[in-house]
Design a protein around this motif. Structure first.
Motif, PDB file in Angstrom:
ATOM      1  N   ASP A 249     -24.607 -25.913  15.007  1.00  0.00           N
ATOM      2  CA  ASP A 249     -23.831 -24.681  14.927  1.00  0.00           C
ATOM      3  C   ASP A 249     -23.191 -24.578  13.544  1.00  0.00           C
ATOM      4  O   ASP A 249     -22.440 -25.471  13.135  1.00  0.00           O
ATOM      5  CB  ASP A 249     -22.749 -24.687  16.008  1.00  0.00           C
ATOM      6  N   PRO A 250     -23.450 -23.490  12.803  1.00  0.00           N
ATOM      7  CA  PRO A 250     -22.933 -23.403  11.433  1.00  0.00           C
ATOM      8  C   PRO A 250     -21.416 -23.348  11.377  1.00  0.00           C
ATOM      9  O   PRO A 250     -20.808 -23.827  10.400  1.00  0.00           O
ATOM     10  CB  PRO A 250     -23.568 -22.113  10.891  1.00  0.00           C
ATOM     11  N   TYR A 251     -20.759 -22.794  12.409  1.00  0.00           N
ATOM     12  CA  TYR A 251     -19.305 -22.728  12.415  1.00  0.00           C
ATOM     13  C   TYR A 251     -18.694 -24.129  12.484  1.00  0.00           C
ATOM     14  O   TYR A 251     -17.752 -24.451  11.757  1.00  0.00           O
ATOM     15  CB  TYR A 251     -18.821 -21.886  13.592  1.00  0.00           C
ATOM     16  N   ILE A 252     -19.266 -24.966  13.360  1.00  0.00           N
ATOM     17  CA  ILE A 252     -18.760 -26.337  13.492  1.00  0.00           C
ATOM     18  C   ILE A 252     -19.105 -27.153  12.250  1.00  0.00           C
ATOM     19  O   ILE A 252     -18.279 -27.939  11.749  1.00  0.00           O
ATOM     20  CB  ILE A 252     -19.340 -27.000  14.762  1.00  0.00           C
ATOM     21  N   ARG A 253     -20.312 -26.976  11.735  1.00  0.00           N
ATOM     22  CA  ARG A 253     -20.702 -27.720  10.535  1.00  0.00           C
ATOM     23  C   ARG A 253     -19.841 -27.325   9.336  1.00  0.00           C
ATOM     24  O   ARG A 253     -19.493 -28.179   8.502  1.00  0.00           O
ATOM     25  CB  ARG A 253     -22.182 -27.468  10.235  1.00  0.00           C
ATOM     26  N   LEU A 254     -19.485 -26.059   9.250  1.00  0.00           N
ATOM     27  CA  LEU A 254     -18.597 -25.623   8.172  1.00  0.00           C
ATOM     28  C   LEU A 254     -17.238 -26.313   8.277  1.00  0.00           C
ATOM     29  O   LEU A 254     -16.700 -26.803   7.271  1.00  0.00           O
ATOM     30  CB  LEU A 254     -18.420 -24.103   8.234  1.00  0.00           C
ATOM     31  N   LEU A 255     -16.690 -26.368   9.476  1.00  0.00           N
ATOM     32  CA  LEU A 255     -15.385 -27.004   9.649  1.00  0.00           C
ATOM     33  C   LEU A 255     -15.460 -28.508   9.384  1.00  0.00           C
ATOM     34  O   LEU A 255     -14.533 -29.088   8.817  1.00  0.00           O
ATOM     35  CB  LEU A 255     -14.873 -26.740  11.069  1.00  0.00           C
ATOM     36  N   ASN A 256     -16.551 -29.147   9.782  1.00  0.00           N
ATOM     37  CA  ASN A 256     -16.706 -30.572   9.501  1.00  0.00           C
ATOM     38  C   ASN A 256     -16.718 -30.840   8.005  1.00  0.00           C
ATOM     39  O   ASN A 256     -16.096 -31.798   7.516  1.00  0.00           O
ATOM     40  CB  ASN A 256     -17.987 -31.102  10.141  1.00  0.00           C
ATOM     41  N   LYS A 257     -17.426 -29.988   7.260  1.00  0.00           N
ATOM     42  CA  LYS A 257     -17.464 -30.147   5.807  1.00  0.00           C
ATOM     43  C   LYS A 257     -16.107 -29.826   5.186  1.00  0.00           C
ATOM     44  O   LYS A 257     -15.693 -30.460   4.203  1.00  0.00           O
ATOM     45  CB  LYS A 257     -18.547 -29.260   5.205  1.00  0.00           C
ATOM     46  N   GLN A 258     -15.401 -28.842   5.739  1.00  0.00           N
ATOM     47  CA  GLN A 258     -14.076 -28.518   5.216  1.00  0.00           C
ATOM     48  C   GLN A 258     -13.097 -29.666   5.464  1.00  0.00           C
ATOM     49  O   GLN A 258     -12.242 -29.951   4.614  1.00  0.00           O
ATOM     50  CB  GLN A 258     -13.569 -27.234   5.868  1.00  0.00           C
TER      51      GLN A 258
END
Length: 436
Positions: A249-258
């Motif tokens: 999921d791109p939303y979760i992956r974005l938050l993980n990277k943030q």
């Protein structure tokens, strides 16, 4: 000559009709057009290029810098000559020239530069993930417009078929009224049904044109370009088994990277506690027209001074922060607070995404069951209308019964059209959500 003109006119007419022909677009072609032409996606790709350049800049900061300086100066009047070491007075010209080659490198800065490079690499991954997130959102938006255009197109077509049927029934009623086999009540029922069908055709036509216009806007197409969405061939019989996880999921992956970037920001803020160690080197020479030979009293030539005045220097500089008004401590505290906020945001988004996926799966399964029920109702209403129409033609049913059955059949046909494409929409939505 007339025959040539005739064929020329026919050819031009054919060419114009060919140019103005509608462009049929399937769902896969619409997705491809979206990825190629959407301006928001192009801008997102440019942001990725900027992030890539920032990595190059951050990597370059790890290398030593090298600079070359040359200066040529002419002065009249009083000046202190640093080369000859004397004060020059009077109205006389003095000439000076300097040249130097310098270099410096920061050996240690609390890991600031190394963490900056890591942060820029994470920013590139974030930009790439943001492009995927934007692509997914635009594809979902496109899917909604594409499906609505398909629904409106078929509703328009069904409305035109119903209008033709109503016109035939009205003509039939007019004939039967003239021969005395139908009453004015029957005729008014037919006229009322025809008027409603005309209004329905106008409404569905406008809805279709509006949905196509929005579709063209999303695909960055010209308003004058004619397109026609093409429905899938066998989307109704195709069965899928949703197996979605939050891993891609791109939303979760974005938050993980943030969050990963937030950890680096804490380290970067803490680097101000540590000393900065830098190594500097310089090589240069100079010339002055006021430097004289002690024996002859004449000015030393340029190239002789160039060799004699050479200097080579190097130093190690250590800078240790002692007190900065609690600025560093405050920055570290803010970075930790932001990191905790990101952790809370990830928990919230994770729950929301799970709910969205679960709801999408349930809606897909419900759309299949609804389609089966609507299809059965459509077949039943169609059979009921045909039976009542046969009885009406024999005089065994009233016009009220006939047009009530026809209206129920029309409504069930509209529901059947919408339900068919809702299955397509729910299936494609799940496939979009499962994309990596």
């Amino acid at each position: 000559m007339k025959r040539i003109s005739f064929f020329l006119i026919v050819f031009l007419s054919f060419f114009i009709n060919l140019c103005n022909a509608q462009k049929r677009i399937s769902w896969q072609q619409a997705v491809q057009l979206l990825r190629e032409s959407n301006i928001s996606l192009k801008q997102s790709a440019l942001r990725e290029q900027i992030s890539q350049n920032n990595i190059t800049i951050a990597r370059g900061d790890l290398y030593p810098n090298l600079s070359f300086n040359v200066n040529n100066q002419h002065t009249m009047g009083m000046v202190f000559d640093q080369v000859s070491g004397k004060l020059i007075t009077g109205n006389q010209w003095s000439s000076y020239a300097t040249g130097s080659l310098g270099t410096s490198i920061i050996i240690y800065q609390g890991g600031q530069k190394q963490n900056t490079l890591k942060a820029e690499k994470l920013n590139l991954e974030l930009a790439s993930l943001d492009t995927r997130r934007l692509t997914r959102e635009l594809e979902i938006q496109l899917l909604g417009l594409f499906t609505q255009s398909l629904i409106n197109h078929d509703l328009w077509g069904a409305g035109k078929s119903q209008l033709q049927l109503s016109e035939q029934l009205l003509h039939q009623e007019e004939v039967l009224v003239e021969v005395g086999k139908r009453t004015l009540i029957d005729l008014s029922q037919a006229k009322s049904k025809l008027a409603n069908d005309k209004l329905n055709v106008v409404s569905t036509k406008n809805a279709y044109e509006l949905s196509v216009m929005k579709l063209k806007q999303l695909l960055e197409m010209e308003e004058s370009e004619e397109i026609e969405p093409v429905p899938p061939q066998e989307f109704l019989v195709e069965q899928i088994h949703p197996n979605y996880t939050l891993k891609y999921d791109p939303y979760i992956r974005l938050l993980n990277k943030q969050i990963e970037l937030g950890n680096l920001k804490i380290k970067m803020a803490s680097s101000s506690y540590f000393p900065t160690i830098s190594l500097n080197g310089n090589y240069g020479t100079n010339y002055s027209s006021q430097r004289l030979n002690f024996l002859s009293g004449s000015a030393i030539p340029f190239w002789d001074q160039f060799n004699q005045n050479r200097t080579l220097s190097g130093n190690i500089l250590i800078s240790m922060p002692i007190f900065d008004g609690f600025r560093t401590r405050s920055n570290v505290k803010i970075a930790k607070i932001n990191q905790q906020s990101l952790n809370y945001e990830r928990e919230k988004i994770t729950r929301e995404r799970k709910q969205v996926i679960s709801q999408s799966v349930l809606e897909y399964e419900a759309s299949q069951e609804e389609l089966n029920a609507v299809e059965a109702a459509y077949d039943a209403n169609k059979a009921n209308y045909e039976a009542i129409r046969a009885r009406y033609n024999l005089g065994k049913s009233s016009s009220i019964d006939l047009y009530r059955a026809l209206t129920e059949f029309n409504i069930s046909e509209f529901k059947y059209i919408s339900s068919r494409f809702q299955v397509f929409y729910r299936k494609e939505l799940l496939m979009i959500l499962e994309q990596q």
